[in-house]
Design an enzyme around this catalytic site. Sequence first.
Site, PDB file in Angstrom:
ATOM      1  N   ASP A 368       0.848  -1.199   0.000  1.00 53.77           N
ATOM      2  CA  ASP A 368       0.000   0.000   0.000  1.00 53.77           C
ATOM      3  C   ASP A 368       0.879   1.243   0.000  1.00 53.77           C
ATOM      4  O   ASP A 368       2.058   1.216  -0.395  1.00 53.77           O
ATOM      5  CB  ASP A 368      -0.972  -0.069   1.201  1.00 53.77           C
ATOM      6  CG  ASP A 368      -2.289   0.658   0.942  1.00 53.77           C
ATOM      7  OD1 ASP A 368      -2.299   1.893   1.043  1.00 53.77           O
ATOM      8  OD2 ASP A 368      -3.299   0.000   0.633  1.00 53.77           O
ATOM      9  N   ASP A 369       0.339   2.342   0.450  1.00 49.67           N
ATOM     10  CA  ASP A 369       0.983   3.650   0.413  1.00 49.67           C
ATOM     11  C   ASP A 369       2.379   3.625   1.055  1.00 49.67           C
ATOM     12  O   ASP A 369       2.583   2.956   2.064  1.00 49.67           O
ATOM     13  CB  ASP A 369       0.070   4.611   1.205  1.00 49.67           C
ATOM     14  CG  ASP A 369       0.377   6.059   0.927  1.00 49.67           C
ATOM     15  OD1 ASP A 369       1.339   6.341   0.209  1.00 49.67           O
ATOM     16  OD2 ASP A 369      -0.379   6.907   1.441  1.00 49.67           O
ATOM     17  N   LYS A 478      -4.172  -0.858  -6.610  1.00 51.55           N
ATOM     18  CA  LYS A 478      -5.250  -0.206  -5.864  1.00 51.55           C
ATOM     19  C   LYS A 478      -5.182   1.271  -6.219  1.00 51.55           C
ATOM     20  O   LYS A 478      -4.193   1.933  -5.924  1.00 51.55           O
ATOM     21  CB  LYS A 478      -5.032  -0.430  -4.363  1.00 51.55           C
ATOM     22  CG  LYS A 478      -6.031   0.258  -3.444  1.00 51.55           C
ATOM     23  CD  LYS A 478      -5.723  -0.152  -1.994  1.00 51.55           C
ATOM     24  CE  LYS A 478      -6.517   0.620  -0.973  1.00 51.55           C
ATOM     25  NZ  LYS A 478      -6.054   0.319   0.402  1.00 51.55           N
ATOM     26  N   TRP A 479      -6.230   1.773  -6.878  1.00 49.25           N
ATOM     27  CA  TRP A 479      -6.232   3.139  -7.428  1.00 49.25           C
ATOM     28  C   TRP A 479      -7.035   4.024  -6.473  1.00 49.25           C
ATOM     29  O   TRP A 479      -8.257   3.978  -6.464  1.00 49.25           O
ATOM     30  CB  TRP A 479      -6.849   3.115  -8.817  1.00 49.25           C
ATOM     31  CG  TRP A 479      -6.819   4.410  -9.569  1.00 49.25           C
ATOM     32  CD1 TRP A 479      -7.436   5.583  -9.244  1.00 49.25           C
ATOM     33  CD2 TRP A 479      -6.145   4.659 -10.808  1.00 49.25           C
ATOM     34  NE1 TRP A 479      -7.190   6.545 -10.190  1.00 49.25           N
ATOM     35  CE2 TRP A 479      -6.402   6.004 -11.171  1.00 49.25           C
ATOM     36  CE3 TRP A 479      -5.348   3.882 -11.654  1.00 49.25           C
ATOM     37  CZ2 TRP A 479      -5.892   6.575 -12.343  1.00 49.25           C
ATOM     38  CZ3 TRP A 479      -4.852   4.458 -12.823  1.00 49.25           C
ATOM     39  CH2 TRP A 479      -5.126   5.796 -13.153  1.00 49.25           C
ATOM     40  N   ASP A 480      -6.314   4.838  -5.709  1.00 46.88           N
ATOM     41  CA  ASP A 480      -6.947   5.594  -4.626  1.00 46.88           C
ATOM     42  C   ASP A 480      -7.203   7.051  -5.037  1.00 46.88           C
ATOM     43  O   ASP A 480      -6.634   7.556  -6.028  1.00 46.88           O
ATOM     44  CB  ASP A 480      -6.023   5.551  -3.395  1.00 46.88           C
ATOM     45  CG  ASP A 480      -6.786   5.630  -2.081  1.00 46.88           C
ATOM     46  OD1 ASP A 480      -7.947   6.068  -2.083  1.00 46.88           O
ATOM     47  OD2 ASP A 480      -6.192   5.264  -1.047  1.00 46.88           O
ATOM     48  N   ASN A 482      -8.102  10.531  -2.539  1.00 41.25           N
ATOM     49  CA  ASN A 482      -8.370  10.789  -1.124  1.00 41.25           C
ATOM     50  C   ASN A 482      -8.815  12.194  -0.731  1.00 41.25           C
ATOM     51  O   ASN A 482      -8.621  12.589   0.418  1.00 41.25           O
ATOM     52  CB  ASN A 482      -7.129  10.415  -0.308  1.00 41.25           C
ATOM     53  CG  ASN A 482      -7.077   8.922  -0.050  1.00 41.25           C
ATOM     54  OD1 ASN A 482      -8.082   8.321   0.314  1.00 41.25           O
ATOM     55  ND2 ASN A 482      -5.938   8.316  -0.260  1.00 41.25           N
ATOM     56  N   ASP A 548     -12.929   2.504   4.558  1.00 40.37           N
ATOM     57  CA  ASP A 548     -11.742   2.394   5.411  1.00 40.37           C
ATOM     58  C   ASP A 548     -12.100   1.788   6.753  1.00 40.37           C
ATOM     59  O   ASP A 548     -11.220   1.429   7.533  1.00 40.37           O
ATOM     60  CB  ASP A 548     -11.110   3.779   5.622  1.00 40.37           C
ATOM     61  CG  ASP A 548     -10.168   4.137   4.480  1.00 40.37           C
ATOM     62  OD1 ASP A 548      -9.827   3.238   3.684  1.00 40.37           O
ATOM     63  OD2 ASP A 548      -9.771   5.320   4.381  1.00 40.37           O
TER      64      ASP A 548
HETATM   65  C1  GLA Z   1      -6.808   5.691   1.859  1.00 38.27           C
HETATM   66  C2  GLA Z   1      -7.306   4.288   1.601  1.00 38.27           C
HETATM   67  C3  GLA Z   1      -6.630   3.328   2.558  1.00 38.27           C
HETATM   68  C4  GLA Z   1      -5.123   3.420   2.396  1.00 38.27           C
HETATM   69  C5  GLA Z   1      -4.656   4.848   2.581  1.00 38.27           C
HETATM   70  C6  GLA Z   1      -3.187   5.006   2.233  1.00 38.27           C
HETATM   71  O1  GLA Z   1      -7.254   6.156   3.075  1.00 38.27           O
HETATM   72  O2  GLA Z   1      -8.680   4.214   1.703  1.00 38.27           O
HETATM   73  O3  GLA Z   1      -7.061   2.008   2.336  1.00 38.27           O
HETATM   74  O4  GLA Z   1      -4.760   2.933   1.124  1.00 38.27           O
HETATM   75  O5  GLA Z   1      -5.398   5.749   1.778  1.00 38.27           O
HETATM   76  O6  GLA Z   1      -2.754   6.298   2.384  1.00 38.27           O
END
Ligand code: GLA
Length: 730
Positions: A368-369, A478-480, A482, A548
Amino acid sequence: MPLSYDAPERIFTLSTERTTYQMRVDEHGYLLHLYYGARTSANTSYLITYADRSGMCGCPHDVADRTYSLDVLPQEYPFQGEGDMRSPLLMVRGDDGTFGCDLRYKSHELRDGKYGLPGLPAVYDEGQQDAAQSLSITLADERLGLEVELLYGLMPAYDVITRAAVIKNVGTGRITVEKAQTACLDFVTGDFDVITFDGRHAMERRLSRHAVGNGSFSVGSRRGMSSNQYNPVMVLCDGDATETSGRAWSMSFVYSGSFLAEVERDQFEQTRMQMGLASDLFSYPLEPGEQIVAPEVIMTYSAAGLERISHNLHRCIRERVCRGPWRDSPRPVLINSWEACYFDFTGDRLVELAKKAADLGLDMLVMDDGWFGARSDDHRGLGDWVPNMAKLGGTVADLARRVNECGLGFGIWVEPEMVNEDSDLFREHPDWALAIPGKDPVLGRDQLVLDLSRADVRDNLFEQLSAVLDQGGIEYVKWDYNRSIVDVYSRVATDQGKVLYDYMLGLYDLLERVRTRYPDLLIEGCSAGGGRFDAGMLYYTPQIWTSDNTDARNRLEIQYGTSFGYPCSAVGAHVSACPNEITGRTVPLGARGTVAMAGGAFGYELDLMDLPDRACEIIRTQVKTYRDIEHLVREGLFYRLSDPRADDVAAWEFVSEDGSEALVCAVVTRVDGYAKANYVVPRGLTPGATYRMVSNGTEFSADALMDMGLPLTVPNSPYENFMYRLERVD
Ligand code: GLA
C-alpha cells in the site's frame, strides 16, 4: 418486440422480460412519459388526464389550450422554458444570456445493440445473446439551434433500461448548459418512499428511507467525486414496500463525479424522480458544433419489492458494466500492508509478511501507500511515482520477484490524481494542480488534485505509471483518490464551469489507457475507502475498497447498504486487527471473517507476524472456506435476510442461479440474559426440494425452511457467527 414504435399513435414501447416503459409524442410535439411498470403491450396513454386548472401558467403559446400545461404533464426530458416549473433536467442560456428553451420531437431511430458513450462508462451488450436494442429520440429547439438526443438502451434479460442524453449546439451562437441531468421518471399518481445511501468517510452507504412529501428532496455531491457522503443510487418505492413486496424503481448513475438525485412531489401529488450531473459548480458553454453527454443512468423496476431491484442491478453491473478478464474470475485473496504497517515498512518486512501470508494460504501481497518518492508519511511525495529503492531494497520488480518466490502475487497502491506540494512534480509543475490564481488552495490530507482535464498532465501520469508497471511483476493496482475538489480552476479551461466534468472525462481516459496497455491487470478502486463506489468506476475497476472502516459490526451495516445497488463481486472486504483502529471495538476473528467473506474481493489487512497459533489456524480455515464459497459470493443471488441496524441478528444468503447451492450467513449482534433462539428464514431455494447441510448431512425441506426458518444455536455471546452451506438433493 422488446422495442417498438406505433407510428399512428406515436408511442414508443420498450419491454424487458418483466417490465414495460412507454412514452408518446403528443400532437404538439412534446414527448410525454406514460408508464414504467409491469410488462404490458397495452397503450397506456389513458393515464394522462387534462383539465383546466386555471391560475396556473405553463401553456405553450401555440397550444393555447387551458387544459394543456407542461407544469402538470408527465415528461421524458423536462426543460426550463415552456412552463414546467418543477425541477427540470435541462436548463440552458442562449447567446444573449436569456434562459429557456422549447424542445419538441424532431426524429427518432431504433436499432439493434446497446449504444455506447465514447469516453464515458456505460452498460454494454455482448452481441445477439443479449438481444439489446437502442432507441434514439431527437428533440430540437429551432430558435436556439439546440438538439437533445435522448438515448435509451434496452437490456431485456436484465430488466434494465438505460438512459443518456447528448446535448448539441447545432446553431450559430453559443449555448450554455446550466443544468444537465440524464433521466427522470414522472409519476402521475402514487405515495412513495425514497431510499438513499448516505454516510461519511468510514461509514458509507447507510440506508435511509423517508416518505416523499410535497416539495423536493435531494442528495448529491459537489465534491468532484461521487462521494462518501451520498451514493449515486436512488430508489423510489411504495410506502409499504418490503424486500419481497411492493413496487420499486431505481436509478443508478454510471458516473463518478458530482451528481444530483432528486425527488419532487408537486401541487397535484405527482412525483418526479431524477438523476444526473450536479448543477452546482457547473456551467458548460457549447460553441456551435459542440456537445456534452449527460452520463448514463441505469433504471430498473420491480413489482416484487427491493430484492429484485438489487438482483437486477447486481447482474447488470457485474456482467455488463464490469469488464475484462477479472469480471468472471475468482479474485486473489489479499494481504494488504496498510493496516499491517502503514508507512513503516521495508522490502524485507514485506517479504516476511509475504512468507507468513503464503503459509496461511493467501494469494497476493499488496504494497500500500509509502513505496515511492519521499513518501514517509502522508504530508509529502504524491506525484512522484518513483520507487524508493533504498526502502524497498531494490526495484519494484526485484521486490515483486521476492514476493513471487514466497508463492504470492504482487500488487501496489497508487493515487495518481493527487500531488503534495512537497513533491518534485509540484515543484516542477505547480500549475498542474487545480488551484485558483491568487487564492491559497484548500488542502485535503495535505494534498492537491491534479488537473486531469489536461492532456499533458494525463500523459505524464501515464508515463510515470507505465514506467513502474513495465518493470513487470505487478498484477494488481489499488487506485486511490483521497480528497474532494474545492478549488475549481484549470489553467487550460476555456470556461471554469467545464472543469469538473472535463476532469472526469480525463480520469476515464487515463484509466482506459492503463486498462488497454495492461489488459490483465486487476485494478481495485478506492477513494478514502468508499468515496467513489459507483457504477462509473466499476466500468474500469471490477472491485472497490468498500470503506476504510474494517470494524465488522459497522461493516455489517455498510455492506448491507452497499448491497442494494452493487453486486457483492465488487465489494472489497478485509479482516483487520482488533481492537479496531477506527472504532476501538473488538469482534472475534471468526465473525470478522464471516463478515469480510461477504465481499467478492476478500483479504486480510493486519500484521500477520505476531498472531497466536490459534488465530493462524482460524485464518487458514477461513481462506479454505472462502475458496469453497467464493463462486456463490461472486455470482450467486444475494438475499438480505435481516436488517442489521434493527434486528438482533445480521443475516444474509447467497443462492446459485440454478438453486442447487445456498450459503446462509449470520452474525449475532445482540445478546440478552437467557437469550431467545434466533431463526433465519432463507429465500430463493427451489420450492419442493430437499436441501442437505454440507457440514453434517442433515436434510431440510426447502418449503419448511422458507416458511419457519433455520434455528441458530442460542447465543452466549455477541458476534457468534454462522455459515451454513446447503446443497439441493437432486
Ligand atoms: C486511503 C485508503 C486506505 C489506504 C490509505 C493510504 O485512506 O482508503 O485504504 O490505502 O489511503 O494512504
